[in-house]
Enzyme design. Structure first.
Site, PDB file in Angstrom:
ATOM      1  N   THR A 200     -23.057 103.800 -36.443  1.00  0.00           N
ATOM      2  CA  THR A 200     -23.235 105.249 -36.463  1.00  0.00           C
ATOM      3  C   THR A 200     -21.855 105.829 -36.655  1.00  0.00           C
ATOM      4  O   THR A 200     -20.869 105.148 -36.392  1.00  0.00           O
ATOM      5  CB  THR A 200     -23.772 105.703 -35.082  1.00  0.00           C
ATOM      6  OG1 THR A 200     -25.064 105.149 -34.886  1.00  0.00           O
ATOM      7  CG2 THR A 200     -23.857 107.205 -34.929  1.00  0.00           C
ATOM      8  N   ARG A 228     -39.084 105.484 -34.901  1.00  0.00           N
ATOM      9  CA  ARG A 228     -38.133 105.464 -33.765  1.00  0.00           C
ATOM     10  C   ARG A 228     -36.950 106.377 -34.071  1.00  0.00           C
ATOM     11  O   ARG A 228     -36.376 106.343 -35.137  1.00  0.00           O
ATOM     12  CB  ARG A 228     -37.640 104.045 -33.545  1.00  0.00           C
ATOM     13  CG  ARG A 228     -36.590 103.868 -32.430  1.00  0.00           C
ATOM     14  CD  ARG A 228     -35.171 103.883 -32.953  1.00  0.00           C
ATOM     15  NE  ARG A 228     -34.196 103.484 -31.921  1.00  0.00           N
ATOM     16  CZ  ARG A 228     -32.873 103.581 -32.073  1.00  0.00           C
ATOM     17  NH1 ARG A 228     -32.367 104.063 -33.184  1.00  0.00           N
ATOM     18  NH2 ARG A 228     -32.067 103.203 -31.115  1.00  0.00           N
ATOM     19  N   VAL A 229     -36.596 107.229 -33.125  1.00  0.00           N
ATOM     20  CA  VAL A 229     -35.313 107.918 -33.215  1.00  0.00           C
ATOM     21  C   VAL A 229     -34.473 107.465 -32.024  1.00  0.00           C
ATOM     22  O   VAL A 229     -34.986 107.219 -30.934  1.00  0.00           O
ATOM     23  CB  VAL A 229     -35.431 109.468 -33.221  1.00  0.00           C
ATOM     24  CG1 VAL A 229     -36.048 109.965 -34.501  1.00  0.00           C
ATOM     25  CG2 VAL A 229     -36.173 109.970 -32.019  1.00  0.00           C
ATOM     26  N   GLY A 230     -33.200 107.342 -32.268  1.00  0.00           N
ATOM     27  CA  GLY A 230     -32.283 106.944 -31.204  1.00  0.00           C
ATOM     28  C   GLY A 230     -31.662 108.156 -30.558  1.00  0.00           C
ATOM     29  O   GLY A 230     -32.244 109.245 -30.523  1.00  0.00           O
ATOM     30  N   ASP A 231     -30.453 107.969 -30.058  1.00  0.00           N
ATOM     31  CA  ASP A 231     -29.762 109.062 -29.377  1.00  0.00           C
ATOM     32  C   ASP A 231     -29.082 110.037 -30.342  1.00  0.00           C
ATOM     33  O   ASP A 231     -28.897 111.212 -30.021  1.00  0.00           O
ATOM     34  CB  ASP A 231     -28.691 108.495 -28.439  1.00  0.00           C
ATOM     35  CG  ASP A 231     -27.684 107.610 -29.171  1.00  0.00           C
ATOM     36  OD1 ASP A 231     -28.072 106.950 -30.166  1.00  0.00           O
ATOM     37  OD2 ASP A 231     -26.513 107.580 -28.758  1.00  0.00           O
ATOM     38  N   GLY A 252     -23.730 103.199 -30.497  1.00  0.00           N
ATOM     39  CA  GLY A 252     -24.171 102.026 -29.749  1.00  0.00           C
ATOM     40  C   GLY A 252     -25.633 102.147 -29.352  1.00  0.00           C
ATOM     41  O   GLY A 252     -26.376 102.921 -29.967  1.00  0.00           O
ATOM     42  N   GLY A 254     -28.694 103.338 -28.474  1.00  0.00           N
ATOM     43  CA  GLY A 254     -29.121 104.712 -28.241  1.00  0.00           C
ATOM     44  C   GLY A 254     -30.042 104.881 -27.055  1.00  0.00           C
ATOM     45  O   GLY A 254     -29.954 105.871 -26.313  1.00  0.00           O
TER      46      GLY A 254
END
Ligand code: ASP
Length: 348
Positions: A200, A228-231, A252, A254
């Protein structure tokens, strides 16, 4: 910070760059407004994840030329988004389990206290720019999926195939090696392409006026479950900015960041007086305390990586990781890769 420029040097460098830079910022938050060094209220700095060396240089050059803080940060991270060699961001980012590249990004603009984000955006190379458009032109904060894409297209973005030969090959290897009894024959994986990868870019910028912004953009965890979505696109996790205090962002794992709202938490630590690197370390301690046993080794240390990067309103900055790591910063003298503060030594 570099030695103070003489007024003549400053005006000369600004005059030289202004005409070149002005048309280069699409949907700028505001026109370039250089501030003579005699009126600087803060030390301008730009901090990013380790893949952001070019980003911090670009963003810093823009800040000195008088660019808005968010414009500078977004133009910086776009270098990675457009780079096919960076398989963790934008074009060339590793795809999800279906072989589809889904991008996430978010940003916050300190001076106007606004936020924007996109999640699961497909076929658009620069999600950070789309997040900035959500921030600038809408009454919303977070657009996802098909709606986010249609929103981008309405502002003139064009749909493009985001897969490169490298990212397609990596996905095909992952799929082939997924199940030894399926009808795809296993293939050698010498480059360990099939191991899920994270990556990222986060970038935080402080202008000479003392204005702050943050942006984070990613293709997320490779081979993720579609949707899926991360942080990264979550305001308060992937990044957070408060123009009175500072900004922080993360790269890193998420899922581990989301649970502690790490971007927000790091800014809150700075609000209570912590220096940026200490604030990042404190947030990592909270992450470890919130980690499920299955993700800890026999000594209680995380089996994953997570990093935080932070700047405060005075232009102090720092970063911290669970294990020794690196980050990029332009402190006014040069863009450099630096070592992070960290919680644990690798190995024993
Ligand atoms: N934080 C990103 C995510 O979880 C991935 C990364 O930074 O490596 O989507």
């Amino acid at each position: 910070m570099s030695g103070p420029l003489s007024r003549r040097e400053f005006l000369a460098s600004t005059a030289a760059t202004l005409p070149l830079l002005a048309p280069a910022i699409p949907h700028a938050m505001r026109p370039l407004r250089p501030l003579p060094p005699s009126r600087w209220a803060a030390k301008p700095v730009v901090v990013a994840s380790a893949n952001g060396l070019r980003a911090v240089q670009k963003a810093f050059d823009l800040l000195i030329a008088g660019a808005d803080t968010l414009d500078a940060a977004v133009e910086g991270v776009k270098i990675q988004e457009l780079d096919p060699e960076d398989d963790s961001v934008g074009y060339g980012g590793l795809p999800n389990a279906d072989g589809v590249v889904q991008l996430d990004a978010s940003c916050m603009h300190g001076p106007t206290r606004r936020a924007g984000a996109v999640g699961c955006l497909e076929n658009i190379k620069t999600p950070s720019e789309v997040a900035k458009l959500v921030l600038k032109y809408t009454n919303h904060i977070f657009l996802v999926g098909e709606g986010a894409k249609r929103f981008a297209l309405s502002y003139g973005f064009t749909e493009e195939d985001l897969m490169t030969a490298h990212s397609r090959d990596a996905w095909l290897r992952w799929r082939a090696n997924l199940n030894p009894t399926d009808n795809f024959l296993d293939v050698p994986d010498t480059e360990r392409l099939t191991t899920p990868k994270t990556g990222t870019i986060n970038c935080n910028a402080v202008t000479p006026q003392g204005d702050i912004s943050s942006v984070t953009t990613t293709s997320g965890l490779s081979w993720k479950i579609p949707g899926r979505v991360g942080d990264s696109p979550i305001i308060g996790a992937g990044q957070y900015c408060d123009n009175d205090v500072g900004a922080a962002g993360s790269t890193g794992r998420g899922e581990s960041n989301i649970k502690v709202c790490g971007g927000f938490l790091t800014v809150e630590h700075m609000r209570r007086g912590m220096k940026p690197a200490d604030a990042c370390l404190e947030t990592l301690k909270r992450v470890v305390a919130a980690t499920e046993p299955r993700l800890l080794d026999e000594r209680g240390r995380p089996r994953f990586g997570l990093s935080f990067y932070a700047v405060n309103k005075r232009g102090e900055f720092g970063a911290a990781t669970l294990y020794p790591g690196r980050y990029a910063a332009h402190d006014g003298t040069a863009a450099r890769i630096r070592d992070t503060a960290y919680l644990y030594q690798r190995g024993n």
